[in-house]
Structures are given as C-alpha cells and as structure tokens.
Design a protein around this motif. Structure first.
Motif, short mmCIF file in Angstrom:
data_model
loop_
_atom_site.label_atom_id
_atom_site.label_comp_id
_atom_site.label_asym_id
_atom_site.label_seq_id
_atom_site.Cartn_x
_atom_site.Cartn_y
_atom_site.Cartn_z
N LEU A 1 16.43 -3.45 17.00
CA LEU A 1 15.84 -3.07 18.28
C LEU A 1 14.48 -3.62 18.49
CD1 LEU A 1 16.31 0.61 17.50
CD2 LEU A 1 17.68 -0.71 19.23
N GLY A 2 14.01 -4.56 17.73
CA GLY A 2 12.56 -5.14 17.51
C GLY A 2 11.40 -4.61 17.33
N VAL A 3 11.73 -3.26 16.89
CA VAL A 3 10.57 -2.24 16.39
C VAL A 3 9.77 -2.98 15.18
CG1 VAL A 3 10.24 -0.06 15.51
CG2 VAL A 3 11.85 -0.28 17.15
N ARG A 4 8.49 -2.82 15.19
CA ARG A 4 7.85 -3.27 14.05
C ARG A 4 7.64 -2.35 12.94
NH1 ARG A 4 4.09 -6.90 16.59
NH2 ARG A 4 4.41 -5.50 18.14
N VAL A 5 7.66 -2.82 11.65
CA VAL A 5 7.29 -2.05 10.76
C VAL A 5 6.04 -2.25 9.75
CG1 VAL A 5 8.34 -1.00 8.57
CG2 VAL A 5 10.02 -1.32 10.39
N ALA A 6 5.24 -1.19 9.46
CA ALA A 6 4.06 -1.35 8.75
C ALA A 6 3.94 -0.52 7.26
CB ALA A 6 2.68 -0.91 9.35
N VAL A 7 3.71 -1.36 6.27
CA VAL A 7 3.54 -0.39 4.99
C VAL A 7 2.34 0.17 5.24
CG1 VAL A 7 3.62 -0.28 2.69
CG2 VAL A 7 5.05 -1.94 3.93
N ASP A 8 2.26 1.57 4.98
CA ASP A 8 0.84 2.29 5.32
C ASP A 8 0.23 2.52 3.96
OD1 ASP A 8 -1.06 3.85 6.66
OD2 ASP A 8 0.14 5.28 7.40
N ASP A 9 -0.97 2.78 3.90
CA ASP A 9 -1.86 2.97 2.81
C ASP A 9 -1.29 2.13 1.47
OD1 ASP A 9 -2.37 5.06 4.16
OD2 ASP A 9 -1.16 6.58 3.22
N PHE A 10 -1.32 0.71 1.99
CA PHE A 10 -0.60 -0.52 0.95
C PHE A 10 -1.61 -0.49 -0.35
CE2 PHE A 10 -0.43 -4.75 -0.60
CZ PHE A 10 1.02 -4.79 -0.86
N GLY A 11 -1.04 -0.55 -1.45
CA GLY A 11 -1.95 -0.85 -2.42
C GLY A 11 -2.08 0.39 -3.51
N THR A 12 -1.80 1.70 -2.97
CA THR A 12 -1.76 2.82 -3.61
C THR A 12 -0.33 3.20 -4.34
OG1 THR A 12 -1.26 4.20 -1.59
CG2 THR A 12 -3.44 3.83 -2.16
N GLY A 13 0.64 2.56 -4.20
CA GLY A 13 1.86 2.69 -4.63
C GLY A 13 2.33 1.60 -5.35
N LYS B 1 9.55 -9.07 0.38
CA LYS B 1 10.23 -10.38 0.81
C LYS B 1 11.49 -10.26 1.78
CE LYS B 1 11.67 -14.95 -0.18
NZ LYS B 1 12.12 -15.96 -1.28
N ALA B 2 12.31 -9.10 1.04
CA ALA B 2 13.90 -8.83 1.38
C ALA B 2 13.76 -7.92 2.77
CB ALA B 2 14.64 -8.20 0.29
N LEU B 3 12.76 -6.97 2.89
CA LEU B 3 12.85 -6.08 3.68
C LEU B 3 12.21 -6.41 5.00
CD1 LEU B 3 11.96 -2.80 1.35
CD2 LEU B 3 14.16 -3.56 2.60
N PRO B 4 12.77 -5.96 6.06
CA PRO B 4 12.04 -6.18 7.41
C PRO B 4 10.81 -5.49 7.55
CG PRO B 4 13.82 -4.80 7.62
CD PRO B 4 13.58 -4.85 6.30
N VAL B 5 9.67 -6.04 6.92
CA VAL B 5 8.17 -5.41 7.12
C VAL B 5 7.43 -6.54 7.88
CG1 VAL B 5 6.30 -4.82 5.87
CG2 VAL B 5 8.48 -3.95 5.01
N ASP B 6 6.68 -6.06 8.64
CA ASP B 6 5.60 -6.69 9.44
C ASP B 6 4.34 -6.66 9.10
OD1 ASP B 6 7.72 -7.69 11.96
OD2 ASP B 6 7.88 -5.51 11.40
N LEU B 7 3.72 -5.55 8.66
CA LEU B 7 2.38 -5.43 8.46
C LEU B 7 2.01 -4.65 7.37
CD1 LEU B 7 -0.55 -5.40 9.98
CD2 LEU B 7 0.27 -3.29 10.85
N LEU B 8 1.01 -4.96 6.48
CA LEU B 8 0.48 -4.15 5.59
C LEU B 8 -0.75 -3.61 5.95
CD1 LEU B 8 1.19 -6.83 2.48
CD2 LEU B 8 2.47 -5.21 3.60
N LYS B 9 -0.92 -2.33 5.82
CA LYS B 9 -2.08 -1.80 6.03
C LYS B 9 -2.87 -1.20 4.71
CE LYS B 9 -2.41 0.86 9.77
NZ LYS B 9 -2.51 2.06 10.67
N ILE B 10 -3.96 -2.12 4.53
CA ILE B 10 -4.65 -1.89 3.26
C ILE B 10 -5.33 -0.44 3.17
CG2 ILE B 10 -6.39 -2.88 1.43
CD1 ILE B 10 -6.15 -5.63 3.08
N GLY C 1 4.50 -14.18 5.08
CA GLY C 1 4.61 -14.19 6.48
C GLY C 1 4.16 -12.96 7.15
N LEU C 2 3.33 -12.03 6.44
CA LEU C 2 3.34 -10.67 6.90
C LEU C 2 1.39 -10.56 7.56
CD1 LEU C 2 4.33 -8.65 3.81
CD2 LEU C 2 5.63 -9.24 6.02
N ALA C 3 1.28 -9.87 8.38
CA ALA C 3 0.25 -9.65 8.95
C ALA C 3 -0.53 -8.48 8.03
CB ALA C 3 0.34 -9.17 10.21
N VAL C 4 -1.84 -8.37 7.98
CA VAL C 4 -2.52 -7.39 7.33
C VAL C 4 -3.70 -6.64 7.98
CG1 VAL C 4 -4.24 -7.20 5.17
CG2 VAL C 4 -2.41 -8.88 4.85
N LEU C 5 -3.95 -5.44 8.02
CA LEU C 5 -4.75 -4.74 8.57
C LEU C 5 -5.54 -3.82 7.59
CD1 LEU C 5 -4.58 -2.73 12.01
CD2 LEU C 5 -5.22 -1.59 9.91
#
Ligand code: C2E
Ligand code: MG
Ligand code: MG
Ligand code: MG
Length: 285
Positions: free
Chosen positions: A175-187, A195-204, A233-237
């Motif tokens: 659908l073109g929807v972006r996916v971010a991993v929230d609270d990255f680094g705590t899990g 690498k395998a999953l369609p993830v676009d952004l890591l939120k530190i 190839g992921l963006a970081v916030l």
C-alpha cells in the motif's frame, strides 16, 4: 490482640484489593464509553529535519481525559485497552482520525506532498489478519496516499516474526505505507530480521538520547545505530530531544531527524495546522 490486628489488617487489604479491582473495571467501562462517544482525541508531535528545521511528519498520540479525574496517560490506558479487547476499535478510530486530519491539512494548507502522519500500532492490531485491509479501506476513504501514512510498531512486535505479523507488514508495504520501529534499542533486534522485514525507520529510544553529551557511551550507541541503519538502508530518528546540547551532538554524529520537547510538544490538530502553515511560510513556499 496481635491476631485481631492481623485480621483487621487482612480485612483492610481485602477491601483495598476489591477497591482496585472495581476501579480497574470502572476504568475499562469509562474507556469503552469514551471510545464509542468520541471522548478520546489526538495530539500531534512534529518530526523535524535537524539540519534544515523542516517539518517532516507528525506523530499522532492518543489522549483521554476523564471529566471527573482529568487526563489518563496512554502508558496506562493503552495496555488497559489491549487487555480489555478494546485496542482494535480504539486503534481503528485513531487511524481514521489521523487520516481525516491529514486529509484536512492537505486540502486547506499547502503542505509538502510527502508530509507523513505516524500512528502507533499495538502488536495486537498487527497480529490481526484483517489489519492491512482495514488500513487500505481507511486510506481510500480519506484519499490520503499510502506513502503519507507511517505506522510505529514496537521492536518486539516486528521481531516476533510470526507469520501473521509478517504478512501484514508486507501487505502494508504494497500500500506504500511506511513502518517505523519505535523505542528502538530497548528490545532485541536481529539484523537478519531488520534486513528481511519491510521497515523504513528506526526511532532511537529516548533513554539513549537522555545521556547524550559529547562522546560518552550513548553517543557511541547512536553512532553504531546510524552505521547499522546506513548499511540496511534505513532512516533514523532520535526521540526525546529536550536540550540544545543533545541537538548539536546529534547533528555532529550525523543524525538528521529528531522529535522531542525542544523541537515541538504534542498539540491538538488545530494548533498543528498553524505550525504547518508557519513552516511553509518560513521555507518560502
Ligand atoms: P511513543 O510512541 O514512544 O511516543 C513518544 C512519547 O514520548 C509520547 O508520550 C510523547 O509525548 C513523549 N515525548 C515526546 N517528546 C518527549 C521529550 O522530549 N521528553 C519526554 N520526556 N517525553 C517526550 P505519550 O503521548 O504519553 O505516549 C506514551 C506511549 O503511549 C507512546 O510512546 C506509545 O507507545 C503509546 N501510545 C500513544 N498513543 C497511542 C496510540 O494511539 N496507539 C497505541 N497503540 N499506542 C499509543
Ligand atoms: Mg511512537
Ligand atoms: Mg517512541
Ligand atoms: Mg517511547
């Protein structure tokens, strides 16, 4: 006498337990009613390009204020909604409202065409095999392009790697929807899964930004995340940017996106519309 006091104490404890149980049931009931009657709302917090100051997106954060007792924290009512089987309905309402707000801003204000609204999604929603279809339906109803919607999921939900969640993530990507991993680094993230999953952004997660000053260990962690994201190839916030020294350290480390009280507090849709308009004027467009 000691026995009596003990028994009295036990009775008090018992009443306390009953009181807590009753108030939890009451809270669930009140939340159920609030969801049905439009008693929840959204606040939006800006996501900023740290170098240019440009508004990149907005994170929708659910708010619930009880008339009799005031605001309840999402850290309290989201888990409650999950336990009580209300998260599907609440989550759908949050998505629909966020998309309607974005559609309104796009219609009334000259927003950047890529301005993205990010919505937090519970692992329980992502687990529902109908979830991507619901998102598709809501996108269509709002006429918002899929690329302008982002979903924030927790690390554990993305990493769980169960077939249902994986299928939903791939359907959302279609659908073109972006996916971010929230609270990255705590899990626990596996590089293979990232690498395998369609993830676009890591939120530190905010906890790593808290102690960010100079070249301490948190700065090294942020550097490592940036290098890893770059390779994947992921963006970081960076979440929770509160101070100027954190901002300059982040820019120095090469982290170009951030969110936090220094850059903008969560605010209701009407206030945010003025911010969007202002940011366009400053950008000279
Ligand atoms: P989150 O997704 O990590 O959202 C960021 C939280 O950090 C928000 O808290 C935001 O107000 C707060 N925050 C932002 N900048 C700063 C800062 O500079 N310093 C500090 N100390 N805090 C900052 P909030 O709104 O209380 O939400 C808490 C959590 O509740 C969210 O964490 C998210 O996990 C969950 N949540 C909120 N709305 C929803 C929703 O609609 N659906 C779901 N499933 N979860 C939600
Ligand atoms: Mg979030
Ligand atoms: Mg977060
Ligand atoms: Mg957080």
């Amino acid at each position: 006498e000691a026995k009596l006091a003990g028994r009295a104490r036990a009775r008090v404890c018992d009443a306390g337990l009953r009181g807590r149980a009753a108030s939890r049931a009451e809270l669930v009931l009140a939340l159920r009613q609030a969801i049905a009657a439009g008693g929840t709302s959204l606040a939006y917090q800006p996501e900023i390009d740290l170098v240019t100051g440009e508004l990149l997106g907005l994170e929708a954060l659910c708010r619930w204020a009880r008339p009799e007792s005031g605001p309840v924290s999402p850290a309290e009512f989201i888990p409650l909604a999950e336990e009580a089987g209300l998260i599907g309905e609440l989550g759908r309402h949050v998505l629909a409202t966020a998309l309607a707000d974005l559609a309104g801003w796009r219609a009334r204000t000259p927003v950047r065409s890529e301005l993205t609204v990010w919505v937090n999604v519970s692992p329980l929603q992502l687990n529902d095999p109908r979830f991507a279809a619901v998102v598709a339906e809501l996108l269509e109803q709002s006429s918002v392009p899929g690329g302008c919607l982002g979903l924030e999921v927790t690390e554990s939900a993305v990493m769980a790697q169960d077939a249902a969640t994986r299928a939903q993530l791939h359907a959302l990507r279609e659908l073109g929807v972006r996916v971010a991993v929230d609270d990255f680094g705590t899990g626990y993230s596996s590089l293979g899964a990232l690498k395998a999953l369609p993830v676009d952004l890591l939120k530190i997660d905010r906890s790593f930004i808290d102690g960010l000053r100079g070249r301490g260990s948190d700065a090294q962690i942020v550097t490592a995340i940036l290098a890893m994201a770059d390779a994947l190839g992921l963006a970081v916030l960076a979440e929770g940017v509160e101070r100027d020294d954190q901002l300059s350290t982040l820019i120095g480390l090469g982290c170009t996106r951030g969110q936090g009280f220094l850059l903008g507090r969560p605010a209701p849709a009407g206030v945010v519309e003025a911010v969007i308009r202002g940011s366009r004027r400053r950008a000279g467009t």
